[in-house]
Scaffold this motif. Structure first.
Motif, short mmCIF file in Angstrom:
data_model
loop_
_atom_site.label_atom_id
_atom_site.label_comp_id
_atom_site.label_asym_id
_atom_site.label_seq_id
_atom_site.Cartn_x
_atom_site.Cartn_y
_atom_site.Cartn_z
N ASP A 52 31.12 90.97 71.70
CA ASP A 52 31.99 89.67 71.90
C ASP A 52 31.39 89.07 73.83
O ASP A 52 32.51 88.65 74.46
N ASP A 53 30.71 88.64 73.71
CA ASP A 53 30.04 87.86 75.18
C ASP A 53 30.17 88.80 76.33
O ASP A 53 30.64 88.54 77.76
N GLN A 54 30.29 89.58 76.33
CA GLN A 54 30.23 90.79 76.94
C GLN A 54 29.22 92.10 77.22
O GLN A 54 28.56 92.72 76.40
N ILE A 55 28.62 92.26 78.43
CA ILE A 55 27.67 93.87 78.66
C ILE A 55 28.08 94.94 78.35
O ILE A 55 29.42 95.24 78.82
N VAL A 56 28.32 95.87 76.98
CA VAL A 56 28.92 97.08 76.99
C VAL A 56 27.66 98.36 77.03
O VAL A 56 28.47 98.95 77.70
N SER A 57 26.30 97.83 77.27
CA SER A 57 25.85 99.33 77.98
C SER A 57 24.25 98.62 78.44
O SER A 57 24.16 97.49 78.27
N VAL A 58 24.37 99.59 79.65
CA VAL A 58 22.70 99.00 79.99
C VAL A 58 22.12 100.66 79.82
O VAL A 58 22.75 101.97 80.42
N THR A 59 20.65 100.51 80.00
CA THR A 59 19.70 101.15 79.94
C THR A 59 18.66 100.57 81.12
O THR A 59 18.32 100.31 80.58
N GLU A 60 18.65 100.95 82.02
CA GLU A 60 17.14 101.01 83.03
C GLU A 60 16.10 101.77 83.10
O GLU A 60 16.65 103.17 83.02
#
Length: 74
Positions: A52-60
């Motif tokens: 929905d046009d939102q970042i919901v998770s990030v793994t760096e």
């Protein structure tokens, strides 16, 4: 990590991106001069999930051996 870098020396450059479905992978370089006079030069990857046009998770991912040697072993 900002306290470890000389102010104004951090540069981040986007190298590439790949997107498929709700996943985006971004590759970038981060460079800076450390407060101890060393050069920080790391290559990083981030895996982002977007809904929905939102970042919901990030793994760096980054070279943690370089981080330790450059920032915490002056």
């Amino acid at each position: 990590m900002g306290v470890h870098f000389v102010p104004g020396t951090m540069k981040i450059e986007l190298v590439s991106t790949i997107a498929e479905g709700d996943r985006v992978v971004a590759e970038w370089t981060s460079t800076a001069r450390t407060v101890h006079g060393d050069t920080y030069d790391n290559r990083c990857i981030g895996v982002y999930t977007v809904r929905d046009d939102q970042i919901v998770s990030v793994t760096e991912y980054a070279d943690t051996a370089h981080v330790a040697a450059t920032l915490f072993n002056p």
